[in-house]
Design a protein around this motif. Structure first.
Motif, short mmCIF file in Angstrom:
data_model
loop_
_atom_site.label_atom_id
_atom_site.label_comp_id
_atom_site.label_asym_id
_atom_site.label_seq_id
_atom_site.Cartn_x
_atom_site.Cartn_y
_atom_site.Cartn_z
N LYS A 28 7.29 17.06 1.55
CA LYS A 28 8.50 17.59 0.92
C LYS A 28 9.52 16.47 0.68
O LYS A 28 10.15 16.39 -0.38
N MET A 29 9.67 15.59 1.68
CA MET A 29 10.63 14.49 1.56
C MET A 29 10.19 13.53 0.45
O MET A 29 11.01 13.05 -0.33
N ARG A 30 8.88 13.27 0.36
CA ARG A 30 8.38 12.39 -0.70
C ARG A 30 8.68 12.97 -2.08
O ARG A 30 9.11 12.28 -2.99
N LYS A 31 8.46 14.29 -2.23
CA LYS A 31 8.73 14.95 -3.50
C LYS A 31 10.22 14.86 -3.84
O LYS A 31 10.60 14.60 -4.99
N LYS A 32 11.07 15.03 -2.82
CA LYS A 32 12.51 14.96 -3.04
C LYS A 32 12.92 13.56 -3.49
O LYS A 32 13.73 13.40 -4.41
N PRO A 44 0.83 -1.21 0.00
CA PRO A 44 0.00 0.00 0.00
C PRO A 44 0.87 1.26 0.00
O PRO A 44 1.95 1.28 0.58
N GLU A 45 0.39 2.30 -0.67
CA GLU A 45 1.13 3.55 -0.76
C GLU A 45 1.17 4.24 0.60
O GLU A 45 0.19 4.23 1.34
N LEU A 46 2.29 4.84 0.91
CA LEU A 46 2.49 5.54 2.17
C LEU A 46 1.70 6.84 2.18
O LEU A 46 1.70 7.58 1.20
N GLU A 47 1.02 7.11 3.27
CA GLU A 47 0.26 8.36 3.40
C GLU A 47 1.13 9.41 4.08
O GLU A 47 1.60 9.21 5.20
N CYS A 48 1.34 10.51 3.41
CA CYS A 48 2.12 11.62 3.96
C CYS A 48 1.15 12.63 4.55
O CYS A 48 0.38 13.25 3.82
N THR A 49 1.21 12.81 5.86
CA THR A 49 0.26 13.71 6.53
C THR A 49 0.86 15.08 6.81
O THR A 49 0.16 16.09 6.69
N THR A 50 2.13 15.15 7.16
CA THR A 50 2.73 16.44 7.50
C THR A 50 3.38 17.06 6.27
O THR A 50 3.65 16.38 5.27
#
Length: 126
Positions: free
Chosen positions: A51-55, A40-46
Motif C-alpha cells: 500500500k505504501m509503495r502504491k501511495k 535493485p528494486e525493493l521487494e514488498c512482502t507485506t
C-alpha cells in the motif's frame, strides 16, 4: 528509495503524543562518479508495504504532472504583452492622458503619523 517520516509532539498537559506531520524523504544512491546509479528494486512482502509503495508511486506521478503543468504555463505567452494591451486599448471608447487627471489630497501626514521606520502605514493611505 523513499522513506516515510512521521512527526509527533508530546502534549505537556495531557502527556499524550500528538501527530503533527508526515513527510516523504527521497534518498538517491550515488556511484563512485557522484552520479545517481540504479539499485535493485525493493521487494514488498507485506500488504502494508505494498500500500505504501502504491501511495509513493501515486505521489511521484502527481509530482511529475505538476511539473509538466508548470512548464506548460511557463511556455505560454505573457497575457499582458504589448500587442494585447494595444488591442485592448483600441476597444476603450475614451482614454485620459495623465495631464488630464487631477489628484486631490485627502489627508496630511505629519511626523506623528509615521511608524517606527519613518514611513506611513498603508491603511492610512487608503
Amino acid at each position: 528509495m523513499v522513506v516515510k517520516v512521521e512527526g509527533k509532539k508530546k502534549d505537556v498537559l495531557t502527556r499524550l503524543w500528538v501527530h503533527t506531520h508526515v513527510a516523504f524523504v527521497t534518498f538517491v544512491s550515488l556511484g563512485q562518479d557522484g552520479k545517481p546509479q540504479v539499485v535493485p528494486e525493493l521487494e514488498c512482502t507485506t500488504e502494508e508495504q505494498k500500500k505504501m509503495r502504491k501511495k509513493v508511486i501515486d505521489l511521484q506521478l502527481q509530482n511529475q504532472a505538476y511539473k509538466a503543468e508548470q512548464a506548460a504555463i511557463k511556455m505560454k505567452t505573457d497575457p499582458w504583452s504589448e500587442d494585447k494591451c494595444e488591442a485592448m486599448l483600441e476597444n476603450v471608447p475614451e482614454t485620459l492622458r495623465y495631464d488630464d487627471t487631477a489628484v486631490y489630497l485627502r489627508k496630511n501626514f505629519l511626523p506623528r503619523n509615521l511608524n517606527a521606520l519613518g514611513t506611513v502605514f498603508g491603511g492610512d493611505l487608503l
